[in-house]
Design an enzyme around this catalytic site. Structure first.
Site, PDB file in Angstrom:
ATOM      1  N   HIS A 248     -37.085  61.407  31.087  1.00 40.70           N
ATOM      2  CA  HIS A 248     -36.053  60.389  31.277  1.00 40.70           C
ATOM      3  C   HIS A 248     -35.200  60.768  32.485  1.00 40.70           C
ATOM      4  CE1 HIS A 248     -32.482  57.954  30.598  1.00 40.70           C
ATOM      5  NE2 HIS A 248     -33.141  57.270  29.664  1.00 40.70           N
ATOM      6  N   CYS A 286     -36.421  54.461  33.226  1.00 45.33           N
ATOM      7  CA  CYS A 286     -35.184  53.911  32.691  1.00 45.33           C
ATOM      8  C   CYS A 286     -34.470  53.186  33.826  1.00 45.33           C
ATOM      9  CB  CYS A 286     -34.282  54.983  32.091  1.00 45.33           C
ATOM     10  SG  CYS A 286     -32.754  54.265  31.418  1.00 45.33           S
ATOM     11  N   HIS A 313     -37.587  51.728  29.790  1.00 48.57           N
ATOM     12  CA  HIS A 313     -36.310  51.262  29.269  1.00 48.57           C
ATOM     13  C   HIS A 313     -35.873  50.112  30.177  1.00 48.57           C
ATOM     14  CE1 HIS A 313     -35.068  55.348  27.236  1.00 48.57           C
ATOM     15  NE2 HIS A 313     -36.197  54.847  26.764  1.00 48.57           N
ATOM     16  N   ASP A 356     -31.876  48.640  25.834  1.00 52.50           N
ATOM     17  CA  ASP A 356     -31.043  49.825  25.678  1.00 52.50           C
ATOM     18  C   ASP A 356     -29.599  49.489  25.977  1.00 52.50           C
ATOM     19  OD1 ASP A 356     -30.531  52.480  25.194  1.00 52.50           O
ATOM     20  OD2 ASP A 356     -31.325  53.213  27.090  1.00 52.50           O
ATOM     21  N   HIS A 357     -28.680  50.218  25.350  1.00 51.53           N
ATOM     22  CA  HIS A 357     -27.252  50.132  25.649  1.00 51.53           C
ATOM     23  C   HIS A 357     -26.778  48.684  25.693  1.00 51.53           C
ATOM     24  CE1 HIS A 357     -27.140  54.391  27.676  1.00 51.53           C
ATOM     25  NE2 HIS A 357     -27.650  54.404  26.456  1.00 51.53           N
ATOM     26  N   TYR A 373     -25.697  51.660  20.859  1.00 45.72           N
ATOM     27  CA  TYR A 373     -26.853  51.228  20.062  1.00 45.72           C
ATOM     28  C   TYR A 373     -26.427  50.212  19.005  1.00 45.72           C
ATOM     29  CZ  TYR A 373     -29.341  54.810  22.563  1.00 45.72           C
ATOM     30  OH  TYR A 373     -29.908  55.546  23.566  1.00 45.72           O
TER      31      TYR A 373
END
Length: 407
Positions: A248, A286, A313, A356-357, A373
């Site tokens: 990542h 990501c 991501h 994500d996020h 999350y």
């Protein structure tokens, strides 16, 4: 792409039944109850895998099988820890799980200074302020050399005196403000994963200092060499067992806290892929982490590294004129998620992908979800991305099916 969701195990307030209803196909999770550095046994892996499968989904990606600090800084038990890591890889493979998202960030995983930054529409998002982080580093952590580091810190295209801003923040901060900032940086973004910090940590700042001290004298070049050593050691097991390691990117993609960061940009990604040039050594693309850096062209990075990407991501960041950043809509920000979907669908339409996020919205904030999350916010983002994928797949002549519907 396979629509996946990061789930934090059987104690997660978001249940697998909820995820099945919203079209999730694969689960991204880990054995969060196993202490750092211990082997993941087949029995524990099987128990969680079968639980996931009982809801009609599969355990698609491990995020993450943690790389302990002694592997990163090259401690005396490094080789022993690598052997344990290999054993966990073999056990995961034996249970049919073959993709590992991990990171090589020293001490601190992803970092934000505000976990509830207001958006114009009334929702909130995660936010990173360089000045507030500098204040934490200089005045709370009191790291040696912090003032000099922040005096010389540069953000592409931004003229800014972050050190002076941190000094201005000092004049208005209260002990309660300090406590909240420590929680945001150290506890609430770290404590719910298998990491160095846990909820309820009595002295998080002291622990932080001790962990930083382990990296005294570790340069970017040495950290790179330690990553190469780790990857070279585990690649034979990855080849034997069909395991795919995908690192990542660092979040934020800048050196912070006097620590080197080595997965921040094109040059870094090219280095680690070439340092251990094996298809089992790959990238978690990501888009959010990479788009937080003004130095990164996200679409060009995707085109260049799609063939070595094993997990995606799909999220995006917005950078403010002063260089601070926040999570953007999955249809906005710097990442251009629509074009990224085209690139990855052309290269490998079977790649696991997760949003994500997501925003905190419509009562998410009162339900005790982990920072970044949320349920409804991520569900909203998943709906956006599912629409993107359906459109892109039609463009490319790929059949798109929505799980859970009669077709």
């Amino acid at each position: 792409m396979e629509r996946t969701w990061r789930w934090f195990g059987k104690n997660d307030k978001i249940t697998l039944a909820m995820l099945k209803e919203i079209g999730v196909e694969g689960i991204v999770t880990a054995l969060h109850d196993v202490p750092l550095g211990e082997v993941w046994t087949r029995e524990k892996i099987r128990d969680l895998r079968e639980y996931i499968e009982s809801y009609g989904m599969r355990w698609s990606v491990v995020e993450s099988l943690p790389v302990v600090e002694s592997i990163k800084y090259g401690g005396p038990d490094r080789d022993e820890q690598i052997e344990r890591y290999k054993e966990s890889l073999r056990n995961l493979s034996a249970e049919g799980i073959h993709t590992i998202c991990y990171n090589f960030m020293p001490v601190l995983d992803w970092a934000r200074t505000d976990l509830d930054h207001p958006n114009p529409n009334g929702t909130t998002n995660l936010y990173f302020s360089f000045a507030e982080f500098a204040y934490f580093d200089i005045y709370i952590l009191q790291r040696k050399g912090a003032r000099e580091d922040w005096a010389n810190f540069k953000i592409k295209g931004v003229e800014r005196d972050i050190l002076a801003e941190a000094d201005e923040i000092k004049a208005r901060m209260t002990p309660e403000d300090d406590r909240k900032l420590v929680e945001n940086i150290v506890i609430k973004t770290q404590g719910f994963v298998s990491g160095n910090f846990k909820e309820g940590e009595a002295q998080p700042v002291e622990l932080f200092r001790k962990l930083l001290a382990l990296y005294d004298g570790i340069s970017k070049e040495q950290l790179r060499e330690n990553m190469r050593y780790f990857l070279s050691a585990i690649m034979p097991v990855c080849e034997e067992c069909g395991m795919y390691m995908c690192v990542h990117p660092d979040d934020p993609p800048y050196p912070i806290l006097g620590l080197p960061r080595i997965v921040t940009c094109d040059e870094d990604i090219e280095w680690f892929l070439n340092a251990v040039d094996n298809p089992h050594n790959g990238l978690t693309f990501c888009a959010g982490s990479l788009s937080a850096g003004a130095h990164n062209d996200i679409v060009e990075l995707a085109r260049k590294y799609a063939s070595r990407t094993w997990f995606v991501h799909l999220r995006s960041c917005h950078i403010f004129p002063n260089g601070d950043f926040t999570e953007a809509s999955h249809l906005g920000g710097r990442a251009d998620v629509i074009e990224l979907a085209r690139i990855f669908e052309k290269t490998n339409p079977k790649l696991p992908m997760r949003v994500d996020h997501g925003m905190t919205m419509l009562g998410d904030g009162e339900r005790g979800y982990n920072a970044g999350y949320s349920f409804l916010g991520r569900m909203f983002a998943m709906g956006q991305v599912q629409g993107i994928l359906a459109t892109v797949d039609r463009e490319l002549g790929i059949e798109y099916k929505q799980p859970g519907f009669h077709e």
